[in-house]
Design a protein around this motif. Structure first.
Motif, PDB file in Angstrom:
ATOM      1  N   GLN A  33      27.669  50.244  33.521  1.00 58.39           N
ATOM      2  CA  GLN A  33      27.189  51.462  34.189  1.00 58.39           C
ATOM      3  C   GLN A  33      26.214  52.231  33.302  1.00 58.39           C
ATOM      4  OE1 GLN A  33      29.631  54.325  36.383  1.00 58.39           O
ATOM      5  NE2 GLN A  33      31.324  53.296  35.372  1.00 58.39           N
ATOM      6  N   MET A  78      32.176  46.770  43.282  1.00 59.11           N
ATOM      7  CA  MET A  78      32.255  45.833  42.140  1.00 59.11           C
ATOM      8  C   MET A  78      32.613  44.429  42.633  1.00 59.11           C
ATOM      9  SD  MET A  78      34.247  46.240  38.564  1.00 59.11           S
ATOM     10  CE  MET A  78      34.821  44.817  37.639  1.00 59.11           C
ATOM     11  N   LYS A 133      41.903  54.245  24.933  1.00 56.08           N
ATOM     12  CA  LYS A 133      40.676  53.446  24.835  1.00 56.08           C
ATOM     13  C   LYS A 133      39.514  54.314  24.344  1.00 56.08           C
ATOM     14  CE  LYS A 133      38.148  52.818  28.419  1.00 56.08           C
ATOM     15  NZ  LYS A 133      37.241  52.489  29.528  1.00 56.08           N
ATOM     16  N   MET A 134      38.656  53.773  23.486  1.00 59.28           N
ATOM     17  CA  MET A 134      37.430  54.496  23.126  1.00 59.28           C
ATOM     18  C   MET A 134      36.565  54.582  24.371  1.00 59.28           C
ATOM     19  SD  MET A 134      34.457  53.622  20.311  1.00 59.28           S
ATOM     20  CE  MET A 134      35.455  53.810  18.849  1.00 59.28           C
ATOM     21  N   VAL A 144      38.734  48.334  22.504  1.00 57.84           N
ATOM     22  CA  VAL A 144      38.529  49.081  21.256  1.00 57.84           C
ATOM     23  C   VAL A 144      39.097  50.478  21.495  1.00 57.84           C
ATOM     24  CG1 VAL A 144      36.797  50.012  19.673  1.00 57.84           C
ATOM     25  CG2 VAL A 144      36.477  47.735  20.674  1.00 57.84           C
ATOM     26  N   ASP A 203      29.500  42.968  44.003  1.00 61.17           N
ATOM     27  CA  ASP A 203      28.603  42.541  42.905  1.00 61.17           C
ATOM     28  C   ASP A 203      28.932  41.109  42.492  1.00 61.17           C
ATOM     29  OD1 ASP A 203      27.657  45.150  42.754  1.00 61.17           O
ATOM     30  OD2 ASP A 203      28.888  45.686  41.007  1.00 61.17           O
ATOM     31  N   ASP A 252      39.984  46.846  30.450  1.00 61.02           N
ATOM     32  CA  ASP A 252      40.195  47.892  31.465  1.00 61.02           C
ATOM     33  C   ASP A 252      39.639  47.478  32.842  1.00 61.02           C
ATOM     34  OD1 ASP A 252      37.528  48.076  30.630  1.00 61.02           O
ATOM     35  OD2 ASP A 252      37.420  50.211  31.057  1.00 61.02           O
ATOM     36  N   GLN A 253      38.872  46.402  32.890  1.00 60.57           N
ATOM     37  CA  GLN A 253      38.315  45.961  34.179  1.00 60.57           C
ATOM     38  C   GLN A 253      39.113  44.808  34.799  1.00 60.57           C
ATOM     39  OE1 GLN A 253      35.860  47.574  35.803  1.00 60.57           O
ATOM     40  NE2 GLN A 253      35.966  49.036  34.117  1.00 60.57           N
ATOM     41  N   TYR A 286      34.620  52.452  44.735  1.00 60.99           N
ATOM     42  CA  TYR A 286      33.973  51.827  43.576  1.00 60.99           C
ATOM     43  C   TYR A 286      34.383  50.355  43.364  1.00 60.99           C
ATOM     44  CZ  TYR A 286      32.980  51.782  38.483  1.00 60.99           C
ATOM     45  OH  TYR A 286      32.549  51.479  37.225  1.00 60.99           O
ATOM     46  N   ALA A 335      38.976  43.360  23.036  1.00 62.84           N
ATOM     47  CA  ALA A 335      38.930  43.551  24.503  1.00 62.84           C
ATOM     48  C   ALA A 335      39.208  45.007  24.862  1.00 62.84           C
ATOM     49  CB  ALA A 335      39.942  42.642  25.181  1.00 62.84           C
ATOM     50  N   VAL A 352      31.745  43.952  25.380  1.00 61.44           N
ATOM     51  CA  VAL A 352      30.871  43.158  26.253  1.00 61.44           C
ATOM     52  C   VAL A 352      29.484  42.802  25.693  1.00 61.44           C
ATOM     53  CG1 VAL A 352      31.984  43.692  28.464  1.00 61.44           C
ATOM     54  CG2 VAL A 352      30.197  45.224  27.618  1.00 61.44           C
ATOM     55  N   GLY A 379      32.836  50.523  21.724  1.00 62.93           N
ATOM     56  CA  GLY A 379      33.729  49.743  22.601  1.00 62.93           C
ATOM     57  C   GLY A 379      32.924  48.843  23.529  1.00 62.93           C
ATOM     58  N   ASN A 380      31.862  49.379  24.126  1.00 64.67           N
ATOM     59  CA  ASN A 380      30.994  48.550  24.981  1.00 64.67           C
ATOM     60  C   ASN A 380      30.356  47.434  24.158  1.00 64.67           C
ATOM     61  OD1 ASN A 380      30.121  51.641  26.365  1.00 64.67           O
ATOM     62  ND2 ASN A 380      31.123  50.084  27.582  1.00 64.67           N
ATOM     63  N   HIS A 382      27.031  52.396  40.911  1.00 64.23           N
ATOM     64  CA  HIS A 382      28.342  52.848  40.422  1.00 64.23           C
ATOM     65  C   HIS A 382      28.220  54.169  39.663  1.00 64.23           C
ATOM     66  CE1 HIS A 382      29.943  48.645  41.032  1.00 64.23           C
ATOM     67  NE2 HIS A 382      30.942  49.378  41.452  1.00 64.23           N
ATOM     68  N   GLY A 419      35.715  43.942  29.464  1.00 64.80           N
ATOM     69  CA  GLY A 419      36.770  44.474  28.601  1.00 64.80           C
ATOM     70  C   GLY A 419      38.052  44.546  29.418  1.00 64.80           C
TER      71      GLY A 419
HETATM   72  P1  TYM Z   1      31.694  50.267  32.182  1.00 64.61           P
HETATM   73  O1  TYM Z   1      30.242  50.577  32.351  1.00 64.61           O
HETATM   74  O2  TYM Z   1      32.665  51.383  32.135  1.00 64.61           O
HETATM   75  O3  TYM Z   1      31.891  49.403  30.894  1.00 64.61           O
HETATM   76  C1  TYM Z   1      31.133  48.236  30.679  1.00 64.61           C
HETATM   77  C2  TYM Z   1      32.011  47.166  30.048  1.00 64.61           C
HETATM   78  O4  TYM Z   1      32.453  47.626  28.769  1.00 64.61           O
HETATM   79  C3  TYM Z   1      33.848  47.410  28.641  1.00 64.61           C
HETATM   80  N1  TYM Z   1      34.420  48.454  27.787  1.00 64.61           N
HETATM   81  C4  TYM Z   1      35.166  48.222  26.698  1.00 64.61           C
HETATM   82  N2  TYM Z   1      35.548  47.075  26.103  1.00 64.61           N
HETATM   83  C5  TYM Z   1      36.309  47.171  24.990  1.00 64.61           C
HETATM   84  N3  TYM Z   1      36.720  48.368  24.463  1.00 64.61           N
HETATM   85  C6  TYM Z   1      36.359  49.541  25.022  1.00 64.61           C
HETATM   86  N4  TYM Z   1      36.756  50.698  24.493  1.00 64.61           N
HETATM   87  C7  TYM Z   1      35.538  49.493  26.196  1.00 64.61           C
HETATM   88  N5  TYM Z   1      35.002  50.459  27.003  1.00 64.61           N
HETATM   89  C8  TYM Z   1      34.325  49.801  27.967  1.00 64.61           C
HETATM   90  C9  TYM Z   1      34.383  47.499  30.075  1.00 64.61           C
HETATM   91  O5  TYM Z   1      35.617  46.828  30.205  1.00 64.61           O
HETATM   92  C10 TYM Z   1      33.274  46.856  30.873  1.00 64.61           C
HETATM   93  O6  TYM Z   1      33.451  45.457  30.977  1.00 64.61           O
HETATM   94  N6  TYM Z   1      33.170  48.755  36.711  1.00 64.61           N
HETATM   95  C11 TYM Z   1      32.484  48.345  35.512  1.00 64.61           C
HETATM   96  C12 TYM Z   1      31.035  47.947  35.761  1.00 64.61           C
HETATM   97  C13 TYM Z   1      30.849  46.896  36.814  1.00 64.61           C
HETATM   98  C14 TYM Z   1      31.103  45.505  36.660  1.00 64.61           C
HETATM   99  C15 TYM Z   1      30.705  44.923  37.918  1.00 64.61           C
HETATM  100  C16 TYM Z   1      31.619  44.728  35.634  1.00 64.61           C
HETATM  101  C17 TYM Z   1      30.340  47.095  38.060  1.00 64.61           C
HETATM  102  N7  TYM Z   1      30.266  45.916  38.721  1.00 64.61           N
HETATM  103  C18 TYM Z   1      30.842  43.547  38.133  1.00 64.61           C
HETATM  104  C19 TYM Z   1      31.749  43.349  35.856  1.00 64.61           C
HETATM  105  C20 TYM Z   1      31.361  42.778  37.097  1.00 64.61           C
HETATM  106  C21 TYM Z   1      32.465  49.527  34.540  1.00 64.61           C
HETATM  107  O7  TYM Z   1      32.643  50.651  34.920  1.00 64.61           O
HETATM  108  O8  TYM Z   1      32.136  49.205  33.303  1.00 64.61           O
END
Ligand code: TYM
Length: 334
Positions: free
Chosen positions: A11, A132, A195-196, A186, A135, A149-150, A128, A184, A24, A19-20, A45, A147
């Motif tokens: 997003q 997804m 989660k961060m 952070v 997508d 959380d998804q 939401y 996976a 990822v 974390g991102n 989103h 990560g």
């Molecule tokens: P978003 O934008 O919040 O986060 C993007 C990706 O980063 C991962 N992530 C983390 N991984 C490890 N530690 C952390 N602290 C951390 N914070 C975030 C998330 O798990 C994510 O994979 N809904 C999704 C976006 C989305 C999507 C999709 C993902 C929309 N359509 C289709 C996969 C496939 C989201 O809000 O990610």
């Protein structure tokens, strides 16, 4: 043999975090070699938190610049903005009729976000996960790098796809989430049981825009414990385990290797080494990011090419879905 297919999205809301990067962005770079990989910037989103329009525009190109700065190469993979392919929202509408209210009410992220923005619990926020699912299913992929959380959202995607396939015959590939072995989730450096997250900026969160020296300071001030033993024990020593994960991931090691390396030393040694690894990663990333972000015309041009590349499969899936549901298709699309 052809490579497996993958899809993931980030997003463009706020600044991405460490974390991102660990969860990822780093894994995506490996996916572009091991997979026929598609990466999306999910701007639809992001509007669920009603961002300022200028911020949304800046952050959309910003995420693209981070993808490139990390090493994604549009010649090897496909990168595009979600809103450039109208098939995403059209499929989401169709999937709405194959998703139960109760399923969406159970989504942890929806519950968290409703608490965080209690004055704006809009329908987009609720719906939401269906967007997804659209997508992912639109692109008929086998793997979804995310990560942890998804995971719940990908599980729901599988349920929706299975339900649809059972009703109408095979239509969608059933996707599988792939989470990194290290990092996976952070954790926040000050509250290592959370989660961060970019929604909680401060000393516990490292933003990719942080000055390297200030990011290093956040690591050296991270909360640990008083056990004074270097061990990988996320339950009892969550702050320490988080630092071990960060160091391991940035150095392409396992947590066990990191424990061995720092065995018998004080926490300070691990903190200093992790702070240096983070600062050096940010420094390189920011230099690369700056080289891309200033050429907005080129970024837009590349995004458009990415959308063109992604559109054939998306259109094919959408038409097949509409045909099965019983829409009368325009004669050119039969
Ligand atoms: P978003 O934008 O919040 O986060 C993007 C990706 O980063 C991962 N992530 C983390 N991984 C490890 N530690 C952390 N602290 C951390 N914070 C975030 C998330 O798990 C994510 O994979 N809904 C999704 C976006 C989305 C999507 C999709 C993902 C929309 N359509 C289709 C996969 C496939 C989201 O809000 O990610």
């Amino acid at each position: 043999m052809s490579k497996p297919t993958s899809f993931s999205g980030v997003q463009p809301s706020g600044q991405p975090t460490l974390g991102n990067l660990i969860g990822v962005f780093q894994p995506f770079v490996a996916f572009q070699d091991s997979h026929q990989a598609t990466f999306c910037i999910v701007d639809h989103h992001a509007i669920t938190s009603r961002p300022n329009p200028e911020d949304l525009r800046t952050n959309t190109l910003g995420i693209f610049a981070y993808y490139l700065a990390m090493g994604l190469d549009p010649a090897k993979c496909t990168i595009f903005a979600q809103s450039h392919l109208p098939q995403h929202t059209e499929l989401a509408w169709i999937l709405n009729s194959f998703t139960q209210m109760g399923e969406l009410e159970r989504m942890t992220q929806y519950k968290d976000k409703s608490q965080r923005q209690s004055d704006n619990i809009n329908v987009g926020l609720f719906d939401y996960p269906v967007l997804m699912a659209a997508d992912i299913l639109l692109h008929q992929v086998q793997h979804v790098p995310v990560g942890d959380d998804q995971l719940q959202h990908v599980e729901l995607t599988r349920d929706i796809a299975t339900r649809f396939n059972n009703l109408y015959g095979p239509t969608f590939t059933i996707p599988k989430a792939i989470i990194p072995q290290v990092g996976a989730r952070v954790m926040d450096l000050q509250e290592p049981n959370r989660k961060m997250s970019k929604s909680r900026p401060g000393p516990g969160t490292i933003l990719l825009t942080d000055a390297p020296a200030s990011a290093a300071k956040k690591i050296t001030r991270a909360v640990t414990d008083s056990l004074a033993t270097i061990a990988y024990n996320p339950q009892e020593q969550p702050g320490l385990a988080n630092l071990i994960d960060i160091f391991a991931s940035l150095n392409n090691q396992t947590p066990q290797q990191v424990v061995q390396q720092f065995q018998g030393q004080q926490y300070g040694a691990l903190k200093t080494a992790t702070a240096e690894a983070v600062a050096s990663k940010l420094e390189k990333l920011q230099t690369a990011y700056n080289s891309y972000i200033n050429d907005k015309a080129e970024l837009q041009n590349l995004l458009q090419k990415g959308a063109e590349k992604a559109s054939a499969t998306a259109e094919k899936t959408l038409q097949a879905t509409k045909q099965k549901v019983g829409y009368v298709l325009p004669s050119s699309q039969k």
